[in-house]
Structures are given as C-alpha cells and as structure tokens.
Design an enzyme around this catalytic site. Structure first.
Site, PDB file in Angstrom:
ATOM      1  N   SER A   1       0.832  -1.195   0.000  1.00  0.00           N
ATOM      2  CA  SER A   1       0.000   0.000   0.000  1.00  0.00           C
ATOM      3  C   SER A   1       0.877   1.260   0.000  1.00  0.00           C
ATOM      4  O   SER A   1       1.691   1.442  -0.894  1.00  0.00           O
ATOM      5  CB  SER A   1      -0.965  -0.039   1.188  1.00  0.00           C
ATOM      6  OG  SER A   1      -1.888   1.015   1.128  1.00  0.00           O
TER       7      SER A   1
ATOM      8  N   HIS B   1      -8.293   1.565  -0.570  1.00  0.00           N
ATOM      9  CA  HIS B   1      -8.263   0.619  -1.694  1.00  0.00           C
ATOM     10  C   HIS B   1      -9.667   0.127  -2.054  1.00  0.00           C
ATOM     11  O   HIS B   1      -9.867  -1.033  -2.385  1.00  0.00           O
ATOM     12  CB  HIS B   1      -7.307  -0.543  -1.392  1.00  0.00           C
ATOM     13  CG  HIS B   1      -5.923  -0.076  -1.088  1.00  0.00           C
ATOM     14  ND1 HIS B   1      -5.119   0.495  -2.050  1.00  0.00           N
ATOM     15  CD2 HIS B   1      -5.221  -0.035   0.079  1.00  0.00           C
ATOM     16  CE1 HIS B   1      -3.970   0.851  -1.496  1.00  0.00           C
ATOM     17  NE2 HIS B   1      -4.016   0.545  -0.203  1.00  0.00           N
TER      18      HIS B   1
END
Length: 304
Positions: free
Chosen positions: A87, A190
C-alpha cells in the site's frame, strides 16, 4: 536474492521512531523531510499517541519517512536486489528503486494522505482483517455484505473494507472458521470510497520527476515486476482505490528466487505474512537499530 519490504498503514505504533534517532544523521534527515511534508515527523514518531498517528494525513508520510531513513542507514549508497511496498509502502519502494527521489515520494505521500483523509471523511468507513476460513467462502461473504476485499495478503489473511454499517453486519455474520480483527485505520482504503483521492493524485503525478527503477520492483496490483517508472507511478495512483494483492507479490518473490526479506520499520507485519507463506526464506524485521547487524550480515553474505 534479498528483497527489501516497506510496510503499509496500520503498522505504526507510538514511539517507534525513538531508537532510530540515536543513529547519527537520522534526526537531520527527518528534520529535512518534516519541512518537505509540513509535519513534525520526529514528534509524531516519538511522542504522539496512537490516535494522532492513526490520522491518515500523518501516518502515511511518517511511514514512508521512517522506511527511507532506515534504508539509508542500512544500504548507504547501494540498492537491494529487489524491493516491494505494501500500500503506502510502495512510495518508499519507489524511492528506494530510484523511480522517485525521496522528496518527490514524500510530496506525493503528503498529498495522498491528505486526499485519502478527506475522502474518508465523506462517509464513516473502515477495514477489518479476516484471519483464516476458506478463502472462497471469505470472499463470498465479503461480497454478500457489499464490502471490498481491499487487501488480499496471503497466509490466510484478507482485509474487508466498506462502511461501518456494512462491517457491523459482517461482524454479526462472519465467515465460518474465521476470526475478525478491526484495523486501526481511518477509512476504507483501496476501495471505491477513495476515488476522490485518485482524482487528486492524477492531477499531480504527471509533474513528478520520474526515472526507471534501478532494481527489481514489484507492484501491488498483481505482483508484476515493473520496469517503467512512469507506469509504476500510474499504478501507484490507481492503487489508491484498487485492492492490494500482497499474495501475488509473495508469489512473485517465490518465482524470482528471493532467499531473504528485510522489512523496514515499523517492521513485523510483512515478515509475519512471509513466515507463514514463504517457508525457508530468511527474515529480518528492522524493529529497532539492534536488528541492523543481522540485516547487514545477510547483505554481506549475499554480496560474497
């Protein structure tokens, strides 16, 4: 083959930077990066409480700065055989691989964190780790409740993300043989909830100075080795609203013949996943400077 891994949001803990400031030059580097980000990174990494560093606009620059500071201490002027980030850790990975300068990475993560925090404020959202259970049943249950499998981490871990109402209903009806653990993050990262942040980054990213990676660089979308710097940055931007496939990254590590993983601070999460998924690989979690000697021994042995 040694891979350097940079963790994502949620790995931060109060005071985790404190022992690193004892290393000459680290405090100066963080003072400079504090000017770049407009945040007092030293204070946030040493004195701030858990709630303060849970703030997305703070956590993301803090994580990237910490990873880069430890990388510079460990590798000085050299580069690892391979690098990957989870991430937001991908921005640290991009700087380590030479795709972005540290300053460019920190400007982008500053704006990423702010934009994601603003997007998260629109609707009350969150993320819950699902540990164990049959993967297909877990994914079906996530879909049934209108959630997104935001992180498919491998090693029996999938992270569901969505509104707090959806997550509450999911908790009332969990997948069979699975444990649920709410994560200390401030939004459904996300997922489609982050589309406004993607739009912000799409406006900024084309102006960033970018180079092609100088080492093997994996990307979260599908575990691909990306050789084009512009492509990697474009993927970074799109990834803000798309699931992280760390399971695919670990599969790529296996295919590449990675023999050791060193996780940058605040370390522990990614080496924990690798311990369960990548049997036989040497692992070093750089939790404090006391772990540097073991990492340096690995690097020395790899070079000989």
């Amino acid at each position: 083959m040694i891979l350097l891994a940079s963790p994502g949001q949620g790995a931060q803990t109060p005071g985790f930077l404190k022992p690193w400031l004892e290393i000459p030059g680290v405090a100066d580097r963080l003072a400079w990066w504090s000017a770049v980000t407009g945040l007092d990174l030293v204070r946030y990494g040493t004195e701030a409480d858990a709630e303060e560093i849970r703030d997305t606009a703070v956590a993301q620059p803090l994580l990237v700065a910490a990873a880069l500071a430890a990388y510079e201490v460990l590798y000085e002027d050299s580069v690892p055989d391979a690098v990957a980030g989870h991430s937001v850790g991908e921005l640290a990975a991009a700087a380590i691989a030479g795709v972005l300068s540290p300053e460019a990475a920190l400007v982008l993560v500053r704006e990423r964190g702010r934009a994601m925090a603003e997007a998260a404020a629109v609707t009350e959202t969150g993320m819950t780790a699902v540990l164990g259970g049959d993967p297909d049943e877990v994914l079906a249950s996530i879909d049934k409740h209108g959630l997104t499998p935001a992180n498919v981490n491998g090693a029996g871990q999938i992270v569901a993300a969505g509104t707090m109402e959806q997550l509450a209903k999911f908790a009332d009806e969990p997948p069979a043989k699975a444990r649920l653990r709410p994560l200390s993050v401030a939004g459904a990262f996300h997922t489609e909830h982050m589309e406004p942040a993607v739009a912000t980054l799409r406006r900024l990213a084309p102006g960033a100075p970018v180079a092609d990676p100088r080492t093997t660089l994996l990307q979260n979308r599908d575990g691909a080795v990306v050789a084009d710097g512009r492509d990697f940055v474009a993927r970074l931007v799109d990834q803000v609203s798309a699931p992280v496939r760390w399971d695919s990254c670990m599969a790529a590590m296996r295919d590449l013949g990675v023999t050791a993983i060193i996780e940058l601070p605040p370390a522990g999460t990614l080496t924990g996943l690798a311990r369960r998924e990548l049997k036989g690989i040497e692992l070093v979690a750089l939790k404090t400077p006391a772990d540097l000697d073991k990492a340096r021994e690995l690097i020395k042995a790899d070079a000989s």
